[in-house]
Design an enzyme around this catalytic site. Structure first.
Site, short mmCIF file in Angstrom:
data_model
loop_
_atom_site.label_atom_id
_atom_site.label_comp_id
_atom_site.label_asym_id
_atom_site.label_seq_id
_atom_site.Cartn_x
_atom_site.Cartn_y
_atom_site.Cartn_z
NE ARG A 1 -3.86 0.07 2.16
CZ ARG A 1 -4.87 0.33 2.96
NH1 ARG A 1 -5.07 -0.41 4.03
NH2 ARG A 1 -5.70 1.32 2.70
CG HIS B 1 -6.89 -1.55 -4.76
ND1 HIS B 1 -5.56 -1.77 -4.52
CD2 HIS B 1 -7.25 -0.53 -3.92
CE1 HIS B 1 -5.12 -0.93 -3.61
NE2 HIS B 1 -6.13 -0.16 -3.22
CE1 TYR C 1 -24.36 13.86 -10.59
CE2 TYR C 1 -23.08 13.97 -8.56
CZ TYR C 1 -24.29 13.90 -9.20
OH TYR C 1 -25.45 13.88 -8.48
#
Length: 842
Positions: A32, A78, A122
């Site tokens: 990570r 992931h 969006y």
């Protein structure tokens, strides 16, 4: 304790905790937090780009909804939350976060003001053009593929990037027990550094710095070139200072200045910066700003800071650098994963690892291409031999019952090429140069060749198609030669890497944004204070304060003056000094000790304040009092070898010592002169070579002599006699006179009388003599309290023991002979005496 199949296993808790925590730490570090040195990516970045490749979300294709990409990433590659993945996508699309954005976003992706991005449903995204270079040759077995978290998909362990991403875009991350913070750099400079390394593997980091100047942030700004850059390039760790850039605009109409901030340090929030400045103005921690506005628009950043009249823009900027994030410290820790382990890397090591990565990618690509071409050549050989024997092959197939039997016959038969069989070819050289040399005269078909022959179409039997096969064979042979050279010849391999880097530089290179230059970063207290002329007063009992000189307007000669200091019982003003808030004040005591003070450290008080005891600022001993003060404005200047401090005692002892002897202040002071019993230091001045010195006594005597007559002595000496005094006369004033025929000497007495006299009326004599009359003293005008040299444009300030101050023009004082008592300069009341005067040069 762990139960397993009814068996009890004893486990050492300390050992288990250590191992579990270590496993967790390494999982965070590798999975990570830290980027891989090869492609400069953390797993989440790599998975996002790979997911975009799989669905064809390239830079020259249509945009796709961000939610689509996020869904693919968390569903396939992931196993974390959608918010974490989307925030990563947003950052990869922000041109103020990455130096070279990897995602081309359409919609609201946040702002430098800290505004959040729109929801993923969006916004739309696709790869940036540069991102395509990270995926080149991925399908050519250049990298290993590993299974995803549920073993249902394969993902690349690393990307075969052509770009040194870790240097050009940097990285930041916090792991367990370690962190990385790598700044971005300019791609042109990094590639130039890589090429320099390719050409000389033994290149030193100092030489690499000629190509890679320093970090290049997306928000531009200014980086100090004297701090940190060399350190982190050499060791992988360091700290750099970044400032926002500004310009100064002058409003000629109002005669005011404005500071325009057009660039911010990296990762500084513009809105929070403006709020911080506004709060500092509101709380009066920064004074001198009349207006603050954010005028940023689509053309760029513009923060307007309008200044009041006569406000120093330099002081305001120093305050902003000191109190806000207009100047920040950026800590650098170049930690990355190298072969699965975290390592701190210097600049050369980072370049070396990237070049090694590219070598491995190109070799694997070459091996993949070589195998593919060799397979094709093998097929071409079969097709060419088949065409030479096409009639026999057709007859064999026609006379065979099944296709499987035909395959067996074709494989088992030996085939020949006769030289006279190629007479129909349009280019016999193709045969002579390639077929004859590369294909055996007798040949057995392989199974793969047989399949290709059986798929052969009739139009391939034309002379033209046959020539095309030969040409293809020729080209593939040349490619094989080139690929083998790439694999075996290191020099040739490095030239390929170099050429690829040059192509990247040509396609994506741009100008540096961040300026690298020196600026003063150790901001001192006086750098934050406006330069102002001040009046410092010191009372007999040791109360000190300062007021602005501008508070006292010029009056006419002979007035009563204006109250400047409130006096306590049995106290009176003893010393007056005109200085600047940036000056160093040298304080000399009755013990012959010198102390240091910064003028801005003194209390600024109103006229009804007595000030504060000087003992709060100086470590004075019992019964020690300050008897002389001197303002020095250039104390930090290193060129002080020809500047001296001249000290005079009340008994006429004089001493000259280099100013450099007093440049290292001590909190408990240091000896400046050895004083005799019943003597005290009364006057101090700075002098240079060839100055004239004038000593004035309380009885109206003056002695003028040349500086060279005084022997230079050490700091611990006691000095020599300067003027002979009789009848308990005392030295009260010291003047150092420069060569100027217009200089006039002003002498002032206790009762406020004074006069000006041309300097040529004071003859130069040898020291240690009695001197001549400077002014007549009597009960009416009182004894002399001080003198100063003046020009016609100067002004003077006088103060009485009652704290009354007057400021008058020198031109109002008559120029008369020295053997006179003078005229009234200030009206004094009963028991009121003038105690000090200072000149103001305009």
């Amino acid at each position: 304790m762990i139960k397993y199949k009814k068996n009890i296993i004893n486990i050492n808790i300390e050992k288990e905790l250590k191992q579990s925590y270590l496993n967790y730490a390494m999982s965070v570090i590798i999975g990570r937090a830290l980027p891989d040195i090869r492609d400069g990516f953390k797993p989440v970045h790599r998975r996002i780009i790979y997911a975009m490749k799989i669905i064809g979300n390239y830079w020259n294709k249509k945009y796709k909804k961000s939610a689509r990409i996020v869904g693919d990433v968390i569903g396939k590659y992931h196993p974390h939350g959608d918010i974490a993945v989307y925030e990563t996508i947003v950052r990869m699309a922000q041109n103020f976060s990455l130096r070279y954005t990897l995602i081309d976003g359409q919609g609201n992706f946040g702002s430098i003001d800290g505004d959040p991005a729109a929801a993923m449903r969006y916004t739309e995204i696709r790869m940036s053009k540069i991102t395509n270079e990270f995926l080149q040759d991925l399908e050519k077995d250049t990298v290993d593929f590993i299974k995803n978290y549920d073993n249902t998909e394969f993902i690349p362990e690393i990307l075969p990037t052509k770009i040194p991403n870790l240097l050009i875009n940097g990285s930041t991350g916090i792991a367990v027990g370690m962190a990385t913070n790598i700044p971005p750099h300019n791609i042109k400079e990094v590639i130039n550094g890589c090429i320099a390394f390719i050409e000389n593997n033994n290149i030193k980091i100092k030489e690499l710095m000629k190509y890679i100047k320093g970090p290049d942030f997306p928000t531009a700004g200014i980086v100090n070139n004297s701090v940190g850059i060399k350190s982190y390039y050499k060791t992988g760790k360091g700290k750099i200072l970044i400032r926002g850039n500004h310009i100064i605009e002058l409003d000629k109409k109002n005669n005011t200045k404005s500071i325009i901030i057009n660039e911010l340090p990296y990762q500084v929030n513009k809105l929070k910066l403006i709020e911080k400045i506004a709060n500092l103005i509101k709380n009066k921690k920064i004074e001198g700003i009349s207006d603050l506005r954010d005028e940023s628009d689509k053309d760029g950043m513009r923060i307007l800071i309008k200044l009041k009249k006569n406000t120093s823009s330099e002081i305001i900027l120093n305050n902003l650098y000191s109190l806000t994030k207009l100047q920040i410290s950026f800590g650098i820790n170049m930690v990355a994963l190298c072969k699965g382990n975290p390592k701190t890397l210097n600049l050369k090591e980072m370049i070396n690892y990237f070049i090694e990565h590219r070598k491995n990618i190109i070799i694997r690509r070459s091996i993949f291409s070589l195998k593919k071409i060799e397979k094709r050549i093998h097929i071409l050989q079969g097709l060419i031999i088949a065409i030479f024997n096409i009639k026999e092959i057709i007859d064999l197939i026609k006379n065979t019952k099944t296709i499987e039997l035909a395959k067996k016959k074709l494989i088992s038969k030996k085939w020949f090429i006769k030289h006279n069989d190629i007479k129909f070819l349009s280019n016999k050289n193709l045969y002579d140069n390639f077929i004859k040399n590369n294909i055996r005269k007798n040949h057995y078909f392989t199974y793969i060749q047989i399949i290709s022959i059986l798929k052969l179409k009739l139009y391939r039997l034309t002379n033209l198609e046959y020539s095309n096969l030969l040409n293809e064979y020729k080209e593939l042979k040349l490619k094989i030669k080139d690929l083998k050279k790439t694999i075996k010849c290191k020099k040739y391999l490095m030239s390929i890497i170099k050429n690829e880097l040059l192509d990247i530089k040509k396609n994506f290179g741009d100008k540096r944004r961040t300026k690298i230059k020196y600026f003063k970063f150790n901001i001192k207290k006086e750098d934050l204070i406006q330069k102002k002329n001040i009046v410092i007063t010191l009372s007999k009992k040791g109360y000190i304060k300062y007021q602005l000189l501008s508070l006292y307007v010029t009056q006419h000669r002979g007035g009563k003056g204006k109250l400047a200091v409130k006096i306590k019982n049995n106290d009176f003003i003893k010393k007056l000094l005109i200085a600047n808030t940036h000056d160093t004040i040298l304080c000399f005591s009755n013990f012959g000790t010198i102390y240091w003070l910064k003028a801005h450290q003194l209390p600024e008080s109103g006229k009804y304040s007595i000030g504060k005891p000087i003992i709060k600022f100086l470590n004075l001993k019992n019964n020690e009092k300050i008897t002389a003060i001197l303002a020095v404005s250039f104390f930090s200047n290193i060129f002080l070898k020809k500047i001296y401090i001249l000290m005079v005692t009340s008994n006429g002892i004089i001493k000259k010592t280099l100013l450099t002897a007093f440049m290292r202040p001590r909190c408990n002071g240091m000896i400046s002169i050895k004083l005799n019993k019943n003597d005290k230091l009364i006057c101090v001045s700075l002098i240079k070579d060839f100055d004239n010195i004038m000593l004035f006594s309380s009885f109206g005597k003056v002695l003028r002599f040349v500086e060279k007559e005084i022997r230079l002595t050490s700091r611990l000496s006691s000095g020599t006699r300067g003027m002979k005094l009789i009848n308990n006369d005392k030295i009260v004033s010291l003047i150092t006179v420069k060569k100027n025929i217009n200089t006039k000497i002003l002498t002032v007495t206790k009762k406020g009388y004074g006069k000006r006299t041309n300097i040529n009326q004071y003859p130069i004599r040898s020291k240690s003599t009695k001197g001549v009359i400077s002014i007549k003293v009597n009960k009416r005008n009182g004894s002399v309290i001080g003198s100063t040299e003046t020009l016609d444009n100067d002004q003077i300030i006088m103060i009485t023991n009652m704290g009354v101050l007057v400021r008058i023009k020198v031109s109002e004082i008559n120029v008369i002979n020295r053997n006179t008592q003078g005229v009234i300069l200030i009206k004094t009341s009963k028991n009121e005496n003038v105690v000090s005067l200072q000149k103001i040069t305009l």
